[in-house]
Write a protein that holds these residues in place. Structure first.
Motif, PDB file in Angstrom:
ATOM      1  N   ARG A 156      -6.369  79.584 -39.813  1.00  0.00           N
ATOM      2  CA  ARG A 156      -6.613  79.599 -38.374  1.00  0.00           C
ATOM      3  C   ARG A 156      -5.785  80.701 -37.728  1.00  0.00           C
ATOM      4  O   ARG A 156      -4.725  81.070 -38.224  1.00  0.00           O
ATOM      5  CB  ARG A 156      -6.271  78.247 -37.757  1.00  0.00           C
ATOM      6  N   ASP A 157      -6.257  81.196 -36.598  1.00  0.00           N
ATOM      7  CA  ASP A 157      -5.520  82.238 -35.899  1.00  0.00           C
ATOM      8  C   ASP A 157      -4.433  81.626 -35.010  1.00  0.00           C
ATOM      9  O   ASP A 157      -4.335  80.396 -34.911  1.00  0.00           O
ATOM     10  CB  ASP A 157      -6.478  83.156 -35.124  1.00  0.00           C
ATOM     11  N   PRO A 158      -3.593  82.437 -34.386  1.00  0.00           N
ATOM     12  CA  PRO A 158      -2.485  81.899 -33.581  1.00  0.00           C
ATOM     13  C   PRO A 158      -2.932  81.071 -32.383  1.00  0.00           C
ATOM     14  O   PRO A 158      -2.112  80.381 -31.769  1.00  0.00           O
ATOM     15  CB  PRO A 158      -1.741  83.160 -33.118  1.00  0.00           C
ATOM     16  N   TRP A 159      -4.213  81.132 -32.039  1.00  0.00           N
ATOM     17  CA  TRP A 159      -4.737  80.347 -30.920  1.00  0.00           C
ATOM     18  C   TRP A 159      -5.422  79.072 -31.404  1.00  0.00           C
ATOM     19  O   TRP A 159      -6.039  78.358 -30.620  1.00  0.00           O
ATOM     20  CB  TRP A 159      -5.691  81.217 -30.099  1.00  0.00           C
ATOM     21  N   ALA A 204       1.627  87.862 -34.859  1.00  0.00           N
ATOM     22  CA  ALA A 204       1.243  86.686 -35.645  1.00  0.00           C
ATOM     23  C   ALA A 204      -0.129  86.860 -36.272  1.00  0.00           C
ATOM     24  O   ALA A 204      -0.323  86.531 -37.453  1.00  0.00           O
ATOM     25  CB  ALA A 204       1.270  85.443 -34.759  1.00  0.00           C
ATOM     26  N   ILE A 205      -1.105  87.379 -35.529  1.00  0.00           N
ATOM     27  CA  ILE A 205      -2.457  87.516 -36.095  1.00  0.00           C
ATOM     28  C   ILE A 205      -2.470  88.594 -37.179  1.00  0.00           C
ATOM     29  O   ILE A 205      -3.199  88.478 -38.168  1.00  0.00           O
ATOM     30  CB  ILE A 205      -3.509  87.818 -35.006  1.00  0.00           C
ATOM     31  N   THR A 206      -1.630  89.614 -37.037  1.00  0.00           N
ATOM     32  CA  THR A 206      -1.535  90.630 -38.089  1.00  0.00           C
ATOM     33  C   THR A 206      -1.033  90.004 -39.386  1.00  0.00           C
ATOM     34  O   THR A 206      -1.559  90.293 -40.474  1.00  0.00           O
ATOM     35  CB  THR A 206      -0.577  91.765 -37.652  1.00  0.00           C
ATOM     36  N   SER A 255      -3.185  89.607 -42.861  1.00  0.00           N
ATOM     37  CA  SER A 255      -2.608  90.198 -44.080  1.00  0.00           C
ATOM     38  C   SER A 255      -2.563  89.173 -45.212  1.00  0.00           C
ATOM     39  O   SER A 255      -2.872  89.487 -46.375  1.00  0.00           O
ATOM     40  CB  SER A 255      -1.201  90.729 -43.797  1.00  0.00           C
ATOM     41  N   LYS A 256      -2.196  87.935 -44.876  1.00  0.00           N
ATOM     42  CA  LYS A 256      -2.137  86.886 -45.890  1.00  0.00           C
ATOM     43  C   LYS A 256      -3.527  86.551 -46.415  1.00  0.00           C
ATOM     44  O   LYS A 256      -3.730  86.323 -47.613  1.00  0.00           O
ATOM     45  CB  LYS A 256      -1.478  85.633 -45.313  1.00  0.00           C
ATOM     46  N   VAL A 279     -13.349  89.570 -41.769  1.00  0.00           N
ATOM     47  CA  VAL A 279     -12.678  88.365 -41.276  1.00  0.00           C
ATOM     48  C   VAL A 279     -12.392  88.577 -39.792  1.00  0.00           C
ATOM     49  O   VAL A 279     -11.863  89.626 -39.412  1.00  0.00           O
ATOM     50  CB  VAL A 279     -11.368  88.091 -42.043  1.00  0.00           C
ATOM     51  N   ILE A 280     -12.737  87.596 -38.972  1.00  0.00           N
ATOM     52  CA  ILE A 280     -12.659  87.768 -37.521  1.00  0.00           C
ATOM     53  C   ILE A 280     -11.848  86.654 -36.866  1.00  0.00           C
ATOM     54  O   ILE A 280     -12.134  85.470 -37.059  1.00  0.00           O
ATOM     55  CB  ILE A 280     -14.071  87.771 -36.894  1.00  0.00           C
ATOM     56  N   SER A 281     -10.843  87.053 -36.097  1.00  0.00           N
ATOM     57  CA  SER A 281     -10.190  86.150 -35.150  1.00  0.00           C
ATOM     58  C   SER A 281     -10.808  86.445 -33.795  1.00  0.00           C
ATOM     59  O   SER A 281     -10.924  87.612 -33.400  1.00  0.00           O
ATOM     60  CB  SER A 281      -8.683  86.402 -35.088  1.00  0.00           C
ATOM     61  N   HIS A 282     -11.203  85.406 -33.071  1.00  0.00           N
ATOM     62  CA  HIS A 282     -11.865  85.601 -31.787  1.00  0.00           C
ATOM     63  C   HIS A 282     -10.886  85.656 -30.620  1.00  0.00           C
ATOM     64  O   HIS A 282     -11.282  85.541 -29.462  1.00  0.00           O
ATOM     65  CB  HIS A 282     -12.923  84.525 -31.593  1.00  0.00           C
ATOM     66  N   GLY A 283      -9.616  85.858 -30.931  1.00  0.00           N
ATOM     67  CA  GLY A 283      -8.634  86.175 -29.923  1.00  0.00           C
ATOM     68  C   GLY A 283      -8.230  85.034 -29.015  1.00  0.00           C
ATOM     69  O   GLY A 283      -8.499  83.863 -29.272  1.00  0.00           O
TER      70      GLY A 283
END
Length: 309
Positions: A116-119, A51-53, A57-58, A213-217
């Protein structure tokens, strides 16, 4: 056989065997439950990774589209602004420091969910301020030429060539000269000072990232949420083992935190990190996901790359 006449030792053996059978059955059930939980956890993690990939990408496509249209990158939005209030998701007018910066989803034409990221955390966003300017618009290498030997024009742009660059190379800027000193530094955190010198994106050498661009997991440590509140994840110089259910940002995650100002030029300690995944409850923890394409990569996708003969 009369059970009343079974020897005591035989009865004890039967009871012991029955107990061992029960223990074995319980152990098998426990192992099956654990295996199912472990498989479910692995599947959940794989799903989130996929999902985060897709999210990143988008976002990359939206940023390339923006560059193709405007020949610049947007500044970050202010991550402290809550959803549903004025200016949320809009790029700032200028961005020299960028502390609190998140992806400007409204400016990019994305929905808030897509930013937003998956979390559920907002995506942190950093960019070289020079690449966001209106004059000159530096996300454009179409006037640069591989045959050029000249310097950059005012503000670091490609020179307007005197045709042809093959005949008049000094009037044309080569790509390497244009790219040098632009973009952001990104490092995998390996090898200390020697490893940092050969980092993935090196601004000095012309391989700087156009943006980060950073997702913090999964922990969300260091990200802003929809309420405009920084998710601590127990950030800071605290005990090694954090309170139950939390994980402070690991050492390699610290430069990526959304409330940190931009540092240009970056030092080893302030270079954005894309380290190996580490889910341990320790200072080595790292679960961030980054997108950090080079300037030349973005310009090629936006059809604004250098001239080639």
């Amino acid at each position: 056989m009369d059970h009343a006449h079974i020897p005591i030792n035989a009865k004890q053996k039967q009871a012991g065997f029955a107990l061992m059978t029960i223990v074995a059955i319980v152990a098998i059930i426990a192992l099956a439950v654990f295996a199912k939980w472990a498989m479910s956890d692995a599947q959940r993690r794989l799903g989130k990774n996929t999902a985060i990939t897709k999210v990143l990408s988008k976002v990359d496509l939206a940023l390339v589209s923006y560059v193709a249209q405007h020949r610049r990158l947007p500044c970050p939005a202010d991550g402290r602004i809550a959803s549903g209030t004025a200016n949320v998701g809009l790029e700032l007018a200028s961005c020299p420091l960028q502390a609190h910066g998140v992806l400007p989803w409204v400016t990019l034409g994305l929905s808030e969910d897509e930013s937003r990221d998956p979390w559920g955390a907002r995506l942190t966003y950093r960019v070289d301020p020079a690449l966001t300017g209106l004059a000159p618009r530096l996300m454009d290498m179409s006037n640069c030429d591989v045959s050029g030997t000249g310097s950059v024009a005012g503000g670091g742009a490609c020179r307007t060539p005197t045709p042809t660059c093959v005949a008049n190379p000094a009037t044309c800027t080569p790509p390497a000269t244009f790219l040098a000193g632009k973009g952001l530094d990104v490092w995998d955190g390996v090898g200390g000072a020697g490893g940092w010198a050969t980092r993935i994106n090196n601004r000095v050498l012309g391989t700087g990232a156009a943006y980060v661009v950073i997702s913090h997991g999964e922990t969300g440590a260091g990200a802003y949420n929809a309420a405009g509140v920084l998710q601590p994840g127990t950030i800071g110089p605290i005990a090694l083992v954090p309170p139950p259910g939390t994980q402070r940002a690991g050492n390699d995650e610290m430069p990526n935190l959304a409330d940190q100002p931009l540092t240009l030029p970056a030092a080893q300690a302030t270079t954005y990190r894309v380290a190996a995944l580490n889910t341990s409850i320790s200072l080595s923890h790292f679960d961030d996901y980054l997108s950090h394409p080079s300037i030349s990569e973005v310009l090629k996708k936006a059809s604004l790359q250098q001239r080639v003969h």
